[in-house]
Design an enzyme around this catalytic site. Structure first.
Site, PDB file in Angstrom:
ATOM      1  NE  ARG A  85      -3.857  -1.782   2.548  1.00 42.12           N
ATOM      2  CZ  ARG A  85      -5.014  -1.270   2.751  1.00 42.12           C
ATOM      3  NH1 ARG A  85      -5.196  -0.011   2.737  1.00 42.12           N
ATOM      4  NH2 ARG A  85      -6.222  -2.007   2.905  1.00 42.12           N
ATOM      5  CB  THR A  86       3.149   2.671   2.326  1.00 42.45           C
ATOM      6  OG1 THR A  86       2.244   2.404   3.603  1.00 42.45           O
ATOM      7  CG2 THR A  86       4.000   3.818   2.543  1.00 42.45           C
TER       8      THR A  86
ATOM      9  CE  LYS B 115      24.099  -8.306  -3.780  1.00 49.43           C
ATOM     10  NZ  LYS B 115      24.471  -7.743  -5.006  1.00 49.43           N
TER      11      LYS B 115
ATOM     12  NE  ARG C  14       6.841  -0.286   5.241  1.00 50.13           N
ATOM     13  CZ  ARG C  14       5.297   0.104   5.554  1.00 50.13           C
ATOM     14  NH1 ARG C  14       4.948   1.428   5.095  1.00 50.13           N
ATOM     15  NH2 ARG C  14       4.582  -0.597   6.344  1.00 50.13           N
TER      16      ARG C  14
ATOM     17  CG  HIS D  40       3.387   4.872   8.810  1.00 45.25           C
ATOM     18  ND1 HIS D  40       3.789   5.440   7.648  1.00 45.25           N
ATOM     19  CD2 HIS D  40       2.798   3.799   8.308  1.00 45.25           C
ATOM     20  CE1 HIS D  40       3.329   5.032   6.256  1.00 45.25           C
ATOM     21  NE2 HIS D  40       2.861   3.909   6.764  1.00 45.25           N
TER      22      HIS D  40
END
Length: 299
Positions: free
Chosen positions: A45-46, A73, A95, A123
């Site tokens: 969604r975001t 890595k 995010r 958020h």
């Protein structure tokens, strides 16, 4: 963020809501700018919302997924930040699964950084889109009695909403079992409840949160069925708050924190929240890049 700053962003978002409902949705004000969406944590969604927002503003949008990045890595977060900065991005959306990661990256790059969710911390754009939704549906935010129920302990959405809604003079109640209620949450200006039925009395807005099993190590709840029995939003329980606006940041666990009949009811603003998300993120991208674009008054 100060109340007037929050209100400014809500007002900016309003214009994009109407623009997005028109057939011609594109705007070229970010043309020539590069937006990197660096998502170190899974999101649908975001990520999609930020991508659509950037493209509707004319930006060149590049998505970087953690599974495809050098972080897998062994590259450090600081190395990644320096790499992104060397690419001369004009705005970066981050995010990350670790609280504070976005602030760390923001201190290492030369362009604006937008927090799309960091760990259990915040958020911000979710709180802004929720505030827009409440204001449009209820007419105002000040004086609204908002109940946030569910996994408060692990929820960055709850934290950001508490900060935004209390700043805008809403009365906020939080409800959760004791195992999912942060200690000392009263210090954030909210009233805690363990009894959902009592919390709902006189509510204007009911915001449900999912149980975040991926952030839990141990038995925070006996079972999903037990949680639903005590904290699930059902039609019968919603009768305690007739006319209340029902919200959920998604993704929903239907049959756990909310029933389908409530989620899909006329009282629900859940799909509207998704629409508001694109408008809010367009507003944030626009405002944060105004200085770089030489917009008058932003030098």
């Amino acid at each position: 963020m100060q109340p007037h700053e929050i209100m400014f962003l809500l007002d900016e978002a309003d214009q994009w809501i109407e623009a997005n409902r028109n057939r011609a949705k594109s705007d070229k004000r970010l043309e020539g700018l590069t937006q990197i969406n660096a998502f170190f944590e899974n999101s649908t969604r975001t990520l999609l919302s930020f991508e659509i927002a950037g493209k509707r503003l004319g930006a060149d949008v590049v998505n970087m997924h953690a599974a495809q990045s050098s972080v897998k890595k062994g590259e450090t977060l600081i190395d990644t930040a320096m790499t992104l900065n060397a690419m001369r991005a004009d705005v970066i959306v981050i995010r990350h699964m670790s609280s504070g990661a976005v602030r760390l990256i923001a201190g290492k790059v030369d362009c604006p950084v937008l927090n799309a969710g960091d760990g259990q911390h915040e958020h911000p754009t979710q709180a802004l889109l929720d505030a827009v939704t409440i204001r449009r549906r209820r007419g105002s935010i000040a004086g609204q009695r908002v109940v946030i129920c569910g996994d408060i302990l692990h929820s960055r959405v709850a934290r950001s909403n508490i900060l935004a809604l209390t700043a805008l003079a809403a009365e906020v109640r939080v409800c959760a079992p004791s195992t999912l209620m942060p200690a000392g949450i009263e210090a954030m200006g909210v009233t805690p409840f363990s009894d959902f039925d009592k919390a709902l009395e006189g509510a204007d807005v009911v915001m449900m949160l999912r149980v975040q099993n991926e952030r839990m190590a141990g038995g925070f709840i006996p079972s999903n069925s037990e949680f639903h029995l005590r904290y699930g939003l059902t039609p019968k329980r919603l009768e305690r708050a007739p006319g209340a606006l029902v919200m959920h940041p998604g993704p929903m666990n239907r049959g756990v924190e909310i029933t389908s009949s409530v989620a899909d009811s006329a009282q629900s603003a859940i799909t509207e929240q998704v629409e508001m998300g694109v408008a809010v993120r367009m507003a944030c991208l626009d405002v944060l890049t105004r200085r770089a674009r030489g917009v008058e008054g932003w030098a």
